[in-house]
Design an enzyme around this catalytic site. Structure first.
Site, PDB file in Angstrom:
ATOM      1  N   HIS A 198     -39.825  22.604  -8.954  1.00  0.00           N
ATOM      2  CA  HIS A 198     -40.968  22.990  -8.113  1.00  0.00           C
ATOM      3  C   HIS A 198     -42.164  22.080  -8.338  1.00  0.00           C
ATOM      4  O   HIS A 198     -42.940  21.827  -7.423  1.00  0.00           O
ATOM      5  CB  HIS A 198     -41.291  24.467  -8.310  1.00  0.00           C
ATOM      6  CG  HIS A 198     -40.232  25.321  -7.701  1.00  0.00           C
ATOM      7  ND1 HIS A 198     -39.286  25.967  -8.446  1.00  0.00           N
ATOM      8  CD2 HIS A 198     -39.919  25.535  -6.395  1.00  0.00           C
ATOM      9  CE1 HIS A 198     -38.450  26.583  -7.622  1.00  0.00           C
ATOM     10  NE2 HIS A 198     -38.797  26.335  -6.379  1.00  0.00           N
ATOM     11  N   CYS A 507     -34.371  24.282   4.631  1.00  0.00           N
ATOM     12  CA  CYS A 507     -35.720  24.052   4.107  1.00  0.00           C
ATOM     13  C   CYS A 507     -35.699  23.483   2.690  1.00  0.00           C
ATOM     14  O   CYS A 507     -36.746  23.299   2.085  1.00  0.00           O
ATOM     15  CB  CYS A 507     -36.556  25.323   4.172  1.00  0.00           C
ATOM     16  SG  CYS A 507     -35.878  26.657   3.183  1.00  0.00           S
TER      17      CYS A 507
HETATM   18  C1  PEP Z   1     -34.457  26.086  -2.110  1.00  0.00           C
HETATM   19  O1  PEP Z   1     -33.983  26.606  -3.120  1.00  0.00           O
HETATM   20  O2  PEP Z   1     -33.908  25.160  -1.482  1.00  0.00           O
HETATM   21  C2  PEP Z   1     -35.758  26.545  -1.602  1.00  0.00           C
HETATM   22  C3  PEP Z   1     -36.209  26.150  -0.438  1.00  0.00           C
HETATM   23  O3  PEP Z   1     -36.485  27.340  -2.414  1.00  0.00           O
HETATM   24  P1  PEP Z   1     -37.311  26.819  -3.690  1.00  0.00           P
HETATM   25  O4  PEP Z   1     -37.218  25.323  -3.737  1.00  0.00           O
HETATM   26  O5  PEP Z   1     -38.709  27.295  -3.539  1.00  0.00           O
HETATM   27  O6  PEP Z   1     -36.589  27.467  -4.817  1.00  0.00           O
END
Ligand code: PEP
Ligand code: MG
Length: 589
Positions: A198, A507
């Site tokens: 993240h 996403c």
């Molecule tokens: C993912 O896991 O691809 C996602 C979009 O969520 P995050 O990156 O916030 O865990």
């Protein structure tokens, strides 16, 4: 890691985590020997600073006692170290010197704690014995702990006069980015961190390159050193020569020009060469990202990572703060569609105030919808705030749930949304699932009659499928979006959603990488959700791709059985079909 020494410059090599280049002076994060400029206070503030010192010392002792309790009876950690920390926090010499520095030198508390801790560290280090050397690292811990409480104030960010490169001497976290004035942070060097961590996602959103895995960072680099970071090559030039700096500045101007030209061009919808409309939505975390997304021509947002509302806060935000946050995002989006994801707390996103149980495997633990279903108070408060903000802004919104694993879990969440909507007297929002857990995506067809839309979270999906931690560069070679089994799952999900009339986006970071645009269009994807900055280049690519031709070319990858060969195939067709556009990506030449 290798180092090559020229007369003055030194080149260090690591691993690219976030692409790009940046130039600035080294600023150490998470290291007490860093000497920031001292901040002074007035005499009237002395009493308040001393009271604050007592407060944060008490808080630190409570925290250490809490950790000691949670580790008791396990062999995971030697809890006696926590008693040493308490001992230092009560040490009259330490307390006395900090108080003295505040009262007589009029240093603010942070500067006083840093200065006194530095003195202790120097003395411990010069004592030479390993016992005292260990006490010096205890002192680093205490200093950072105390200072962390002071820096967790709502909305407070640290600012610089010069352009800086953050040097993080531990795993790099989202707060490392959010604590600073981002206009001045030009790159990050960190000891560890993966491409879809993240912290990396945030850095990518703000166009901040990141290099990790350089060994002995603290010995090679001094605070204030000039650093030219080339994340694309995974290198860092220490004290670059003047002509190198001049060449970098010229390239920087050129890259900014290309970005601006594409940005101006793509504030409109995009169609493939054969007329298929492809939506390019944005992933956002904070209201300013939503503005950035609109500026870059987004067709809406496909993912609002609402847990960032909790960053840098001492307490859970009040309903008023929550409503303000959602309203700001809805306002920025106007009548564009906005997919708000319920808070994905857990994993590497643990707010400071949130009492998380100690977990050995946080990404597999109490996270996201699992927390929401247990903490109905938080679930309801967030839902109400989103719905109230959406009602007032007349927003075109949808709500998405992270980490859904089973259909029954999903039905439970859905039933609760129905209950809350009834209590509020508002229509039930359109609801969807973020497919990021293998059990759920492999059974997507059983969800389709119960959802209004779907999205694929490739970041988590890939880590769960490959059993390779998304934050760990050591196992990054296994975390590969061109693995045949992974691509088959993506292809099947696109087919299932299309056959059942369910809109589906991707996403995860995979969709935001321009080198994957042709691949995903070829797999039939018609909704991308990506970091705002990459929207223009992705639209430019789409406008030059024929949907039918891409499908024809991509079909062949399913006859290939290794990730490397698939990557080579994708590279080849990228070059043939959109090579000239990819060459336009800033810094690519
Ligand atoms: C993912 O896991 O691809 C996602 C979009 O969520 P995050 O990156 O916030 O865990
Ligand atoms: Mg996820």
């Amino acid at each position: 890691m290798t180092t090559e020494t020229t007369i003055r410059e030194k080149k260090l090599s690591g691993i690219c985590i976030v692409e790009g280049k940046g130039l600035g002076r080294a600023h150490f994060v998470g290291r007490v020997v860093q000497h920031d400029t001292v901040e002074n206070i007035t005499r009237q503030d002395v009493g308040e600073q001393i009271m604050l010192f007592n407060e944060i010392r008490t808080r630190a002792k409570e925290d250490y006692r809490g950790y000691a309790k949670s580790f008791k009876g396990t062999s995971a950690f030697d809890v006696s170290i926590l008693n040493i920390y308490e001992h230092i926090l009560d040490d009259p010499a330490f307390i006395g010197q900090v108080v003295e520095t505040v009262t007589s030198k009029l240093y603010n508390l942070e500067s006083a704690i840093r200065t006194v801790s530095n003195d202790f560290i120097k003395r411990f280090n010069s004592a030479g014995t390993s016992y005292f050397k260990e006490r010096s690292s205890d002192m680093v811990e205490i200093c950072e702990k105390l200072i962390s409480y002071m820096n967790a104030e709502d909305g407070k960010t640290k600012s610089f006069n010069d352009e800086m490169v953050l040097v993080v001497l531990r795993a790099f976290t989202p707060s490392d980015i959010l604590s600073y004035d981002l206009t001045k942070v030009k790159a990050v060097l960190s000891v560890s961190g993966g491409k879809t961590s993240h912290a990396a996602i945030l850095a990518r959103t703000y166009g901040i390159p990141v290099v990790s895995g350089i060994l002995n960072l603290s010995e090679l680099i001094r605070p204030g050193d000039e650093l030219l970071v080339d994340a694309d090559m995974g290198t860092v030039l220490l004290n670059p020569e003047k002509p190198v700096v001049e060449e970098f500045r010229a390239l920087e101007i050129k890259a900014a020009y290309v970005s601006k030209t594409l940005k101006d061009k793509w504030c409109r919808p995009v169609y493939t060469r054969d007329g298929v409309h492809i939506e390019v939505l944005a992933n956002v975390s904070l209201p300013q990202d939503a503005l950035l997304a609109v500026e870059h021509g987004c067709d809406g947002t496909g993912l609002v990572r609402t847990e960032y509302l909790l960053s840098n806060r001492k307490d859970f935000p009040s309903p008023q703060i929550q409503v303000e946050y959602y309203s700001a995002i809805f306002k920025a989006m106007g009548n564009r569609e906005c997919v708000v994801r319920m808070m994905d707390i857990g994993g590497d996103k643990i707010p400071e105030f949130f009492k998380m149980p100690n977990e050995f495997n946080p990404f597999m633990g109490w996270r996201a919808i699992r927390i929401l279903l247990e903490r109905r108070d938080l679930f309801e408060e967030q839902l109400r705030s989103i719905m109230i903000a959406a009602g007032a802004s007349k927003a075109n919104y949808k709500i998405m749930f992270p980490m859904v694993t089973t259909l029954s879990e999903w039905l439970e969440a859905k039933a609760f949304v129905n209950e809350v909507s009834e209590r509020l007297g508002m229509p039930v929002p359109r609801l969807g699932v973020l497919f990021e857990v293998p059990l759920a995506i492999l059974e997507m067809n059983t969800f389709t009659s119960e959802i209004d839309f779907a999205s694929i979270g490739t970041n988590d999906l890939l880590q769960y499928l490959s059993a390779a931690d998304r934050n760990n560069p050591k196992v990054n070679y296994l975390y590969n979006p061109t693995e045949p089994a992974f691509l088959k799952i993506i292809r099947n999900a696109i087919e299932v959603s299309r056959d059942n009339g369910i809109p589906l986006s991707i996403c995860g970071e995979m969709a935001g990488n321009p080198y994957n645009t042709l691949l995903l269009v070829g797999l039939g994807l018609t909704r991308f959700s990506v970091i705002p900055r990459n929207i223009p280049i992705i639209k430019e690519l789409i406008s030059n791709i024929s949907f039918g031709e891409a499908a024809e070319n991509i079909r062949h990858i399913f006859a290939i059985d290794t990730a490397d060969s698939i990557s080579r195939w994708i590279k080849k067709i990228n070059k043939q079909m959109v090579g000239d556009i990819l060459a336009k990506i800033p810094w690519a030449e």
